[in-house]
Write an enzyme that holds these catalytic residues in place. Sequence first.
Site, PDB file in Angstrom:
ATOM      1  N   LYS A  93       2.381  -4.407   6.253  1.00  0.00           N
ATOM      2  CA  LYS A  93       2.784  -4.395   4.837  1.00  0.00           C
ATOM      3  C   LYS A  93       4.267  -4.049   4.701  1.00  0.00           C
ATOM      4  O   LYS A  93       4.943  -4.536   3.796  1.00  0.00           O
ATOM      5  CB  LYS A  93       1.947  -3.369   4.069  1.00  0.00           C
ATOM      6  CG  LYS A  93       0.458  -3.665   4.027  1.00  0.00           C
ATOM      7  CD  LYS A  93       0.151  -4.789   3.079  1.00  0.00           C
ATOM      8  CE  LYS A  93      -1.325  -4.899   2.802  1.00  0.00           C
ATOM      9  NZ  LYS A  93      -1.650  -6.051   1.956  1.00  0.00           N
TER      10      LYS A  93
ATOM     11  N   THR B 107       0.826  -1.205   0.000  1.00  0.00           N
ATOM     12  CA  THR B 107       0.000   0.000   0.000  1.00  0.00           C
ATOM     13  C   THR B 107       0.862   1.258   0.000  1.00  0.00           C
ATOM     14  O   THR B 107       1.977   1.255   0.544  1.00  0.00           O
ATOM     15  CB  THR B 107      -0.969   0.029   1.211  1.00  0.00           C
ATOM     16  OG1 THR B 107      -1.223   1.375   1.591  1.00  0.00           O
ATOM     17  CG2 THR B 107      -0.416  -0.704   2.408  1.00  0.00           C
TER      18      THR B 107
ATOM     19  N   SER C 115      -0.336   3.004  10.696  1.00  0.00           N
ATOM     20  CA  SER C 115      -1.172   2.103  11.495  1.00  0.00           C
ATOM     21  C   SER C 115      -0.465   0.756  11.600  1.00  0.00           C
ATOM     22  O   SER C 115       0.468   0.471  10.843  1.00  0.00           O
ATOM     23  CB  SER C 115      -2.542   1.892  10.845  1.00  0.00           C
ATOM     24  OG  SER C 115      -2.409   1.032   9.720  1.00  0.00           O
TER      25      SER C 115
ATOM     26  N   TYR D  11      -1.738  -1.977  10.692  1.00  0.00           N
ATOM     27  CA  TYR D  11      -1.990  -2.621   9.392  1.00  0.00           C
ATOM     28  C   TYR D  11      -0.907  -2.224   8.389  1.00  0.00           C
ATOM     29  O   TYR D  11      -0.295  -3.074   7.733  1.00  0.00           O
ATOM     30  CB  TYR D  11      -3.376  -2.244   8.863  1.00  0.00           C
ATOM     31  CG  TYR D  11      -3.467  -2.284   7.355  1.00  0.00           C
ATOM     32  CD1 TYR D  11      -3.417  -3.490   6.668  1.00  0.00           C
ATOM     33  CD2 TYR D  11      -3.558  -1.105   6.607  1.00  0.00           C
ATOM     34  CE1 TYR D  11      -3.463  -3.526   5.280  1.00  0.00           C
ATOM     35  CE2 TYR D  11      -3.607  -1.128   5.230  1.00  0.00           C
ATOM     36  CZ  TYR D  11      -3.561  -2.338   4.563  1.00  0.00           C
ATOM     37  OH  TYR D  11      -3.588  -2.376   3.199  1.00  0.00           O
ATOM     38  N   HIS D  12      -0.673  -0.915   8.256  1.00  0.00           N
ATOM     39  CA  HIS D  12       0.325  -0.467   7.282  1.00  0.00           C
ATOM     40  C   HIS D  12       1.710  -1.015   7.645  1.00  0.00           C
ATOM     41  O   HIS D  12       2.509  -1.353   6.771  1.00  0.00           O
ATOM     42  CB  HIS D  12       0.339   1.057   7.190  1.00  0.00           C
ATOM     43  CG  HIS D  12      -0.887   1.639   6.558  1.00  0.00           C
ATOM     44  ND1 HIS D  12      -1.897   2.230   7.275  1.00  0.00           N
ATOM     45  CD2 HIS D  12      -1.287   1.683   5.263  1.00  0.00           C
ATOM     46  CE1 HIS D  12      -2.855   2.620   6.450  1.00  0.00           C
ATOM     47  NE2 HIS D  12      -2.517   2.300   5.226  1.00  0.00           N
TER      48      HIS D  12
END
Length: 392
Positions: free
Chosen positions: A186, A145, A180, A182-183
């Site tokens: 990645k 992302t 975050s 989540y990021h």
Amino acid sequence: MKILILGGDGYLGWPTAMHFAAAGDTVWVADNFAKRKWELEDGIEPLLAIPTLHRRVQCWNEVGGGQPINMKIGDLTNHRFVYNLLREIQPDAIVHYAEQPSAPYSMQNRSAAVMTQHNNVIGNLNLMFAMQAHCPDAHLIKLGTMGEYGTPNIDIEEGWLEVEHNGRKDRVLYPKKPGSFYHLSKVHDSHNIEFACRIWGMRATDLNQGVVYGIDTDQTQLADELRTSFHYDHVFGTVLNRFLVQAVAGLPLTVYGKGGQTRGFLNIRDTLACVDIAARNPADRGDFRIFNQFTEQFSVSQLADMVVAAGQRAGLSVAVENLENPRVEQEEHYYNAKNTALTDLGLQPNLLTEEVVDAMLATVRGQAGRVDPRIIAPQIRWAGGEVSKADT
Ligand SMILES: NC(=O)c1ccc[n+]([C@@H]2O[C@H](COP(=O)([O-])OP(=O)(O)OC[C@H]3O[C@@H](n4cnc5c(N)ncnc54)[C@H](O)[C@@H]3O)[C@@H](O)[C@H]2O)c1
């Protein structure tokens, strides 16, 4: 090409599977339906009802007109499932979408952050090792992302940065400042894949994707049962989707903070085009190739203005409300990200024109009766580190 789509029940995975099947490739999808479980946990449903994957595959195989889609059910965090999958299928290319995809979800509490990083990082590691064991020449196309970069005060390059330090030069991975857990997952994936390319000679393309909008692709439009999910809720909904639903529901468009937050965006049709370009132009052995996959940059306020204007054209009166920002992020900042690699390989972007916004608004309007206004307002705050109920 024999292509395996991991996360094939998802928003992007399902249309991608149909896209390659329509193009005549041999397509396998795999999923463990984790996303449907996460939706149930938070009482969330996509705007359009989505049939089971079994039903969608059956429908495609009856009316799609391309190659049939083959399906496997299983969890990437179970390494035995992944090894067996790759041993049996022997894919030429693997598109890896199968991760927990939401920043707010990952910021809810300890257990959601741990689950996100475990699911994403371990699933990706299992995949890398299974590829090394059973199909080391296959091409991994991994969805990353643009949020991995954050909002640095310098131009964002496509993954790599040439640096000069104390008179010496090197090419290093572009420094990441994600926003975050989540990021961050990645970012961890990207580092693990770069290592596998460098050490094992794996071939991989990391697609640092912007925020995707859109509902329709050539194949989803063939039948109602082939549609893909559209989230507008505070956990999985992306900003443009949420604004369109708020406009239709007669609610103000909720801009978080000042609204100067700027990100890269792209149409779902361009996600399919980019993945297609990556798959048909594979990375070389040992190459960790990074593409910034977005076509335009918008601030949150610009998107709100576009939806207000679309509402006016459709006879709706739409207001904008600036909320206290539930996230910790810069609300006014420099943002200039490079994105030439995919256009150099032939991508012809579908831009966010008035016609596109109007068409999305019309689709949402057709489903107005299904809007649940209780799931739109933000309930997850970045600051505070709430304790998971499961932990107390
Ligand atoms: N949608 C966007 O705007 C966007 C933007 C940038 C990056 N991405 C990335 O693209 C990918 C796909 O996004 P999406 O919007 O289609 O998400 P999605 O949640 O709709 O799809 C992901 C699918 O993967 C499955 N999955 C998750 N963990 C799994 C596991 N351990 N084993 C097997 N299946 C598993 C889920 O059940 C789901 O069907 C994600 O990795 C996401 O982070 C999406």
